[in-house]
Scaffold this motif. Structure first.
Motif, PDB file in Angstrom:
ATOM      1  N   THR A  11      24.363   5.119  55.380  1.00  0.00           N
ATOM      2  CA  THR A  11      23.805   5.846  56.520  1.00  0.00           C
ATOM      3  C   THR A  11      22.780   6.876  56.051  1.00  0.00           C
ATOM      4  OG1 THR A  11      25.592   7.479  56.428  1.00  0.00           O
ATOM      5  CG2 THR A  11      25.923   5.553  57.855  1.00  0.00           C
ATOM      6  N   GLY A  12      22.111   7.499  57.019  1.00  0.00           N
ATOM      7  CA  GLY A  12      21.185   8.593  56.730  1.00  0.00           C
ATOM      8  C   GLY A  12      19.994   8.174  55.908  1.00  0.00           C
ATOM      9  N   ASP A  13      19.586   9.056  54.976  1.00  0.00           N
ATOM     10  CA  ASP A  13      18.415   8.789  54.143  1.00  0.00           C
ATOM     11  C   ASP A  13      18.600   7.539  53.294  1.00  0.00           C
ATOM     12  OD1 ASP A  13      17.156  11.017  55.155  1.00  0.00           O
ATOM     13  OD2 ASP A  13      17.694  12.319  53.467  1.00  0.00           O
ATOM     14  N   ALA A  14      19.823   7.298  52.856  1.00  0.00           N
ATOM     15  CA  ALA A  14      20.070   6.109  52.034  1.00  0.00           C
ATOM     16  C   ALA A  14      19.770   4.832  52.809  1.00  0.00           C
ATOM     17  CB  ALA A  14      21.524   6.107  51.553  1.00  0.00           C
ATOM     18  N   LYS A  15      20.103   4.834  54.093  1.00  0.00           N
ATOM     19  CA  LYS A  15      19.815   3.664  54.927  1.00  0.00           C
ATOM     20  C   LYS A  15      18.315   3.476  55.082  1.00  0.00           C
ATOM     21  CE  LYS A  15      20.869   1.645  59.451  1.00  0.00           C
ATOM     22  NZ  LYS A  15      21.672   1.788  60.690  1.00  0.00           N
ATOM     23  N   HIS A  16      17.594   4.562  55.309  1.00  0.00           N
ATOM     24  CA  HIS A  16      16.135   4.468  55.451  1.00  0.00           C
ATOM     25  C   HIS A  16      15.499   3.935  54.165  1.00  0.00           C
ATOM     26  CE1 HIS A  16      16.076   6.202  59.393  1.00  0.00           C
ATOM     27  NE2 HIS A  16      16.625   7.342  58.984  1.00  0.00           N
ATOM     28  N   ARG A  17      15.974   4.402  53.013  1.00  0.00           N
ATOM     29  CA  ARG A  17      15.424   3.919  51.742  1.00  0.00           C
ATOM     30  C   ARG A  17      15.713   2.434  51.557  1.00  0.00           C
ATOM     31  NH1 ARG A  17      17.571   8.878  49.913  1.00  0.00           N
ATOM     32  NH2 ARG A  17      19.363   7.805  48.986  1.00  0.00           N
ATOM     33  N   ALA A  18      16.915   2.027  51.925  1.00  0.00           N
ATOM     34  CA  ALA A  18      17.269   0.618  51.786  1.00  0.00           C
ATOM     35  C   ALA A  18      16.391  -0.259  52.665  1.00  0.00           C
ATOM     36  CB  ALA A  18      18.741   0.421  52.131  1.00  0.00           C
ATOM     37  N   LEU A  19      16.182   0.166  53.912  1.00  0.00           N
ATOM     38  CA  LEU A  19      15.377  -0.639  54.830  1.00  0.00           C
ATOM     39  C   LEU A  19      13.901  -0.633  54.439  1.00  0.00           C
ATOM     40  CD1 LEU A  19      17.057   0.222  58.247  1.00  0.00           C
ATOM     41  CD2 LEU A  19      17.273  -1.867  56.894  1.00  0.00           C
ATOM     42  N   ASP A  20      13.421   0.486  53.912  1.00  0.00           N
ATOM     43  CA  ASP A  20      12.033   0.530  53.442  1.00  0.00           C
ATOM     44  C   ASP A  20      11.832  -0.449  52.286  1.00  0.00           C
ATOM     45  OD1 ASP A  20      11.304   2.421  55.286  1.00  0.00           O
ATOM     46  OD2 ASP A  20      11.440   4.129  53.912  1.00  0.00           O
ATOM     47  N   GLY A  21      12.803  -0.460  51.364  1.00  0.00           N
ATOM     48  CA  GLY A  21      12.709  -1.388  50.245  1.00  0.00           C
ATOM     49  C   GLY A  21      12.792  -2.829  50.700  1.00  0.00           C
ATOM     50  N   ARG A 166      17.721  -1.264  44.224  1.00  0.00           N
ATOM     51  CA  ARG A 166      17.282  -1.603  42.863  1.00  0.00           C
ATOM     52  C   ARG A 166      16.516  -0.437  42.248  1.00  0.00           C
ATOM     53  NH1 ARG A 166      12.837  -4.861  40.564  1.00  0.00           N
ATOM     54  NH2 ARG A 166      13.626  -6.004  38.734  1.00  0.00           N
ATOM     55  N   GLY A 167      15.666   0.201  43.042  1.00  0.00           N
ATOM     56  CA  GLY A 167      14.902   1.339  42.543  1.00  0.00           C
ATOM     57  C   GLY A 167      15.803   2.496  42.145  1.00  0.00           C
ATOM     58  N   GLU A 168      16.836   2.748  42.934  1.00  0.00           N
ATOM     59  CA  GLU A 168      17.770   3.831  42.623  1.00  0.00           C
ATOM     60  C   GLU A 168      18.537   3.548  41.339  1.00  0.00           C
ATOM     61  OE1 GLU A 168      18.658   5.382  47.192  1.00  0.00           O
ATOM     62  OE2 GLU A 168      19.892   3.797  46.293  1.00  0.00           O
ATOM     63  N   VAL A 185      16.978  -4.947  35.976  1.00  0.00           N
ATOM     64  CA  VAL A 185      17.964  -4.806  37.041  1.00  0.00           C
ATOM     65  C   VAL A 185      17.733  -5.954  38.012  1.00  0.00           C
ATOM     66  CG1 VAL A 185      18.832  -3.375  38.926  1.00  0.00           C
ATOM     67  CG2 VAL A 185      18.051  -2.293  36.799  1.00  0.00           C
ATOM     68  N   GLU A 186      18.710  -6.826  38.132  1.00  0.00           N
ATOM     69  CA  GLU A 186      18.610  -8.001  38.992  1.00  0.00           C
ATOM     70  C   GLU A 186      19.166  -7.678  40.377  1.00  0.00           C
ATOM     71  OE1 GLU A 186      20.620 -12.457  39.297  1.00  0.00           O
ATOM     72  OE2 GLU A 186      20.527 -11.439  37.369  1.00  0.00           O
ATOM     73  N   ARG A 187      18.429  -8.026  41.400  1.00  0.00           N
ATOM     74  CA  ARG A 187      18.886  -7.783  42.766  1.00  0.00           C
ATOM     75  C   ARG A 187      19.864  -8.867  43.180  1.00  0.00           C
ATOM     76  NH1 ARG A 187      17.051 -10.167  47.082  1.00  0.00           N
ATOM     77  NH2 ARG A 187      15.053 -10.733  46.151  1.00  0.00           N
ATOM     78  N   LEU A 188      21.068  -8.454  43.619  1.00  0.00           N
ATOM     79  CA  LEU A 188      22.042  -9.383  44.166  1.00  0.00           C
ATOM     80  C   LEU A 188      21.985  -9.387  45.687  1.00  0.00           C
ATOM     81  CD1 LEU A 188      25.102  -8.519  41.881  1.00  0.00           C
ATOM     82  CD2 LEU A 188      23.328 -10.246  41.501  1.00  0.00           C
ATOM     83  N   GLY A 189      21.832  -8.209  46.273  1.00  0.00           N
ATOM     84  CA  GLY A 189      21.700  -8.012  47.712  1.00  0.00           C
ATOM     85  C   GLY A 189      20.846  -6.785  47.934  1.00  0.00           C
ATOM     86  N   VAL A 190      20.735  -6.318  49.159  1.00  0.00           N
ATOM     87  CA  VAL A 190      19.948  -5.109  49.409  1.00  0.00           C
ATOM     88  C   VAL A 190      20.517  -3.933  48.631  1.00  0.00           C
ATOM     89  CG1 VAL A 190      19.172  -3.470  51.155  1.00  0.00           C
ATOM     90  CG2 VAL A 190      19.257  -5.888  51.701  1.00  0.00           C
ATOM     91  N   LEU A 191      21.841  -3.803  48.618  1.00  0.00           N
ATOM     92  CA  LEU A 191      22.495  -2.645  48.005  1.00  0.00           C
ATOM     93  C   LEU A 191      23.438  -3.028  46.868  1.00  0.00           C
ATOM     94  CD1 LEU A 191      23.266  -0.684  51.292  1.00  0.00           C
ATOM     95  CD2 LEU A 191      21.622  -0.025  49.515  1.00  0.00           C
ATOM     96  N   GLU A 192      23.294  -4.230  46.342  1.00  0.00           N
ATOM     97  CA  GLU A 192      24.114  -4.684  45.227  1.00  0.00           C
ATOM     98  C   GLU A 192      23.182  -5.139  44.101  1.00  0.00           C
ATOM     99  OE1 GLU A 192      25.704  -4.637  48.960  1.00  0.00           O
ATOM    100  OE2 GLU A 192      24.483  -6.354  48.355  1.00  0.00           O
TER     101      GLU A 192
END
Length: 223
Positions: A11-21, A166-168, A185-192
């Motif tokens: 939620t919050g800023d973390a959600k915005h960063r995830a969706l922007d990415g 991934r950026g984080e 860093v390999e992307r598995l999902g948006v947040l994994e």
């Protein structure tokens, strides 16, 4: 609209960063196709992408192939992608828009209880996993999924993380002074994400070093 088999559960800023990415990733995947797209998050945290334009059918196919697609009706014998939601002595539960139980006998990842399999392969909650659906309750992990995880165990070691982009994760590795200890860093999902270690890097040591910098579930794969 296509519903991707990946979740945004922060939620919050973390959600915005995830969706922007994710917006950048989707834009790159669709390239020069003649489409416009809009990204949203469903009530169950799955990501939806509305696509409109001359190439919308092609665009939806590309997104489904890249991320996996959540569909309302699962067909017996077909392969899908779900997110790892929980595990117990009886097996795994994947979320594919509905709960799909993978019995312990159908994991196909070697000996041990499901909890031991989780630890051995460094699996973290919400990571996308491929499975073959069975109406009789004997759904199994797909051959491609099993091959992927066995390949992890034969590699140079990994550290898997959830609840971070991934950026984080890259920034965290750099902050902890381990930029030269990883391959990528390999992307598995948006947040994994999966941090691939170099041959001389100790995965448990890397996990211990970055753990204080990132509030996430972290597990390592030891070759």
């Amino acid at each position: 609209m296509v519903v991707l088999a990946t979740k945004v559960y922060v939620t919050g800023d973390a959600k915005h960063r995830a969706l922007d990415g994710l917006e950048s990733l989707v834009g790159n995947a669709l390239g020069d196709l003649d489409v416009k797209f809009d990204i949203g998050v469903r009530h169950d945290d799955f990501v939806s992408v509305t696509v409109e334009g001359e190439d919308e059918v092609v665009a939806r196919n590309i997104l489904g192939e890249e991320w996996g697609e959540i569909t309302p009706n699962l067909r017996d014998g077909e392969t899908y992608v779900g997110t790892l939601e929980s595990w117990d002595d009886d097996g795994f539960v994947l979320d594919a828009g509905q709960d799909v139980r993978i019995p312990a006998s159908e994991l196909g990842l070697g000996p041990g209880k499901p909890e031991q399999v989780i630890e051995r392969f460094g699996l973290v909650q919400h990571m996308p996993m491929g499975f073959v659906y069975a109406e009789d309750g004997t759904s199994r992990l797909s051959d491609a999924e099993r091959d992927r995880l066995f390949e992890w165990s034969r590699g140079t070691g990994r550290v898997n993380v959830n609840s971070a982009t991934r950026g984080e994760v890259r920034a965290t590795v750099n902050r902890a002074g381990h930029a030269h200890d990883i391959v990528t860093v390999e992307r598995l999902g948006v947040l994994e994400q999966s941090i691939i270690c170099t041959e001389n890097t100790d995965p448990p040591g890397l996990l211990a070093s970055i753990g204080g910098y990132i509030p996430a579930e972290i597990r390592c794969v030891i070759p």
